[in-house]
Design a protein around this motif. Sequence first.
Motif, PDB file in Angstrom:
ATOM      1  N   MET A   1      -3.152 -11.914  -3.716  1.00 18.65           N
ATOM      2  CA  MET A   1      -2.880 -10.508  -3.907  1.00 18.65           C
ATOM      3  C   MET A   1      -2.379  -9.931  -2.587  1.00 18.65           C
ATOM      4  SD  MET A   1      -5.469  -7.421  -5.024  1.00 18.65           S
ATOM      5  CE  MET A   1      -5.639  -8.041  -6.669  1.00 18.65           C
ATOM      6  N   ASP A   2      -1.316  -9.178  -2.638  1.00 17.28           N
ATOM      7  CA  ASP A   2      -0.755  -8.519  -1.474  1.00 17.28           C
ATOM      8  C   ASP A   2      -1.729  -7.464  -0.962  1.00 17.28           C
ATOM      9  OD1 ASP A   2       0.872  -6.089  -0.362  1.00 17.28           O
ATOM     10  OD2 ASP A   2       2.166  -7.847  -0.126  1.00 17.28           O
ATOM     11  N   MET A   3      -1.833  -7.345   0.351  1.00 14.68           N
ATOM     12  CA  MET A   3      -2.763  -6.396   0.957  1.00 14.68           C
ATOM     13  C   MET A   3      -2.506  -4.975   0.472  1.00 14.68           C
ATOM     14  SD  MET A   3      -5.204  -6.973   2.902  1.00 14.68           S
ATOM     15  CE  MET A   3      -5.838  -7.087   4.513  1.00 14.68           C
ATOM     16  N   GLN A   4      -1.278  -4.626   0.219  1.00 13.43           N
ATOM     17  CA  GLN A   4      -0.950  -3.270  -0.223  1.00 13.43           C
ATOM     18  C   GLN A   4      -1.446  -3.004  -1.646  1.00 13.43           C
ATOM     19  OE1 GLN A   4       0.212  -1.046   1.894  1.00 13.43           O
ATOM     20  NE2 GLN A   4       0.229  -2.623   3.446  1.00 13.43           N
ATOM     21  N   GLN A   5      -1.810  -4.049  -2.374  1.00 15.97           N
ATOM     22  CA  GLN A   5      -2.270  -3.900  -3.750  1.00 15.97           C
ATOM     23  C   GLN A   5      -3.790  -4.014  -3.878  1.00 15.97           C
ATOM     24  OE1 GLN A   5      -0.135  -6.949  -5.816  1.00 15.97           O
ATOM     25  NE2 GLN A   5       1.820  -5.931  -5.606  1.00 15.97           N
ATOM     26  N   ARG A   6      -4.489  -4.178  -2.772  1.00 19.98           N
ATOM     27  CA  ARG A   6      -5.953  -4.292  -2.833  1.00 19.98           C
ATOM     28  C   ARG A   6      -6.545  -3.020  -3.421  1.00 19.98           C
ATOM     29  NH1 ARG A   6      -8.114  -9.235  -2.122  1.00 19.98           N
ATOM     30  NH2 ARG A   6      -7.061 -10.313  -0.478  1.00 19.98           N
ATOM     31  N   PRO A   7      -7.492  -3.163  -4.326  1.00 19.03           N
ATOM     32  CA  PRO A   7      -8.132  -1.974  -4.900  1.00 19.03           C
ATOM     33  C   PRO A   7      -9.001  -1.255  -3.879  1.00 19.03           C
ATOM     34  CG  PRO A   7      -8.891  -3.989  -5.992  1.00 19.03           C
ATOM     35  CD  PRO A   7      -7.953  -4.394  -4.916  1.00 19.03           C
ATOM     36  N   ILE A   8      -9.124   0.038  -4.037  1.00 21.80           N
ATOM     37  CA  ILE A   8      -9.993   0.855  -3.195  1.00 21.80           C
ATOM     38  C   ILE A   8     -11.450   0.557  -3.576  1.00 21.80           C
ATOM     39  CG2 ILE A   8     -10.657   3.239  -2.633  1.00 21.80           C
ATOM     40  CD1 ILE A   8      -7.869   2.438  -1.613  1.00 21.80           C
ATOM     41  N   GLY A   9     -12.309   0.399  -2.570  1.00 21.61           N
ATOM     42  CA  GLY A   9     -13.742   0.234  -2.811  1.00 21.61           C
ATOM     43  C   GLY A   9     -14.179  -1.142  -3.264  1.00 21.61           C
TER      44      GLY A   9
END
Length: 74
Positions: A1-9
């Motif tokens: 998963m791309d770092m920019q797509q990591r979910p919040i929390g």
Amino acid sequence: MDMQQRPIGQWFKSSKSGPNCDNCVEVQFLGGGNVELRNSRDPQGPTRVFDAGEWDAFIAGAKAGEFDLPAHAR
């Protein structure tokens, strides 16, 4: 998963960590540019929160090798 797509929390470890490695830090993005850091061996323990500027400066330094462990410290 791309770092920019990591979910919040959601906590995550580096992909460089082995599957049986418990010697890692974990991070989670909190929103508003804040990043929380914790010791993966103590998930209920203390955490440290960095703002976007602090985190970006740390990551840039790490990528540049500024925080590599010196041979004499091993």
